[in-house]
Design a protein around this motif. Structure first.
Motif, PDB file in Angstrom:
ATOM      1  N   LYS A  68       0.854  -1.179   0.000  1.00 12.77           N
ATOM      2  CA  LYS A  68       0.000   0.000   0.000  1.00 12.77           C
ATOM      3  C   LYS A  68       0.888   1.225   0.000  1.00 12.77           C
ATOM      4  O   LYS A  68       1.835   1.317   0.784  1.00 12.77           O
ATOM      5  N   ASP A  69       0.584   2.169  -0.889  1.00 16.70           N
ATOM      6  CA  ASP A  69       1.345   3.421  -0.965  1.00 16.70           C
ATOM      7  C   ASP A  69       2.842   3.162  -1.094  1.00 16.70           C
ATOM      8  O   ASP A  69       3.657   3.820  -0.462  1.00 16.70           O
ATOM      9  N   GLY A 133      -4.190   3.215   4.741  1.00 12.65           N
ATOM     10  CA  GLY A 133      -3.689   4.568   4.530  1.00 12.65           C
ATOM     11  C   GLY A 133      -3.729   5.407   5.800  1.00 12.65           C
ATOM     12  O   GLY A 133      -3.014   6.393   5.915  1.00 12.65           O
ATOM     13  N   ASN A 134      -4.574   5.019   6.743  1.00 12.62           N
ATOM     14  CA  ASN A 134      -4.665   5.698   8.031  1.00 12.62           C
ATOM     15  C   ASN A 134      -4.238   4.811   9.182  1.00 12.62           C
ATOM     16  O   ASN A 134      -3.584   5.266  10.111  1.00 12.62           O
TER      17      ASN A 134
END
Length: 153
Positions: A68-69, A133-134
């Motif tokens: 992710k990311d 993402g958080n």
């Protein structure tokens, strides 16, 4: 199928559209995480494989991974740790993880020291990992009955 990949004992897969990650447990003395570039997938494509070379040792049943990311997260179940690379290219290049949650000692010196434990800064067989993402979510495999949430901020 458009192509076939030869992977010994695949367990779980994940992809972010740019990379495909395949976990193989119970192979190569503990397990391997294979990383493919999606744009290079073809019959018998060769991955970059993380495992025995990591931490002068190996993984021990890496059951879960997440991309992710551009970050790579690997739940190293048997060594009771979660490894995080802030850049998947650095993992592919052989760099050690940027962050280790759970057991952070040198596995090659004493693999038995990485025992499963329930407590602050301890993990008990981490197996599933997800990053939205958080928050970073980590599910542990039987006996602990925990789902852990970490805030990277």
């Amino acid at each position: 199928p458009k192509f076939t990949l030869n992977i010994t004992k695949p367990c779980r897969i994940t992809s972010d559209g740019q990379y495909l990650v395949v976990n193989s447990t119970n192979v190569d003395q503990g397990g391997v995480v294979h990383i493919y570039k999606v744009s290079e997938l073809a019959n018998n494509a060769q991955p970059t494989s993380l495992g025995r070379a990591y931490n002068r040792g190996r993984f021990n049943l890496p059951q879960g991974a997440e991309i992710k990311d551009n970050k790579l997260f690997v739940a190293d179940t048997g060594f009771n740790r979660l490894l995080i690379w802030n850049n998947i290219e650095e993992a592919i290049g052989g760099k050690a993880a940027d962050t280790t949650l759970g057991y952070s000692g040198d596995i090659s010196d004493n693999p038995d020291a990485a025992k499963p434990q329930i407590g602050q800064n301890q993990l008990f067989w981490p197996s599933n990992v997800s990053f939205d993402g958080n928050y970073l979510w980590l599910g542990e495999f039987k006996f602990s009955e925990r789902i852990l949430r970490f805030s990277p901020h």
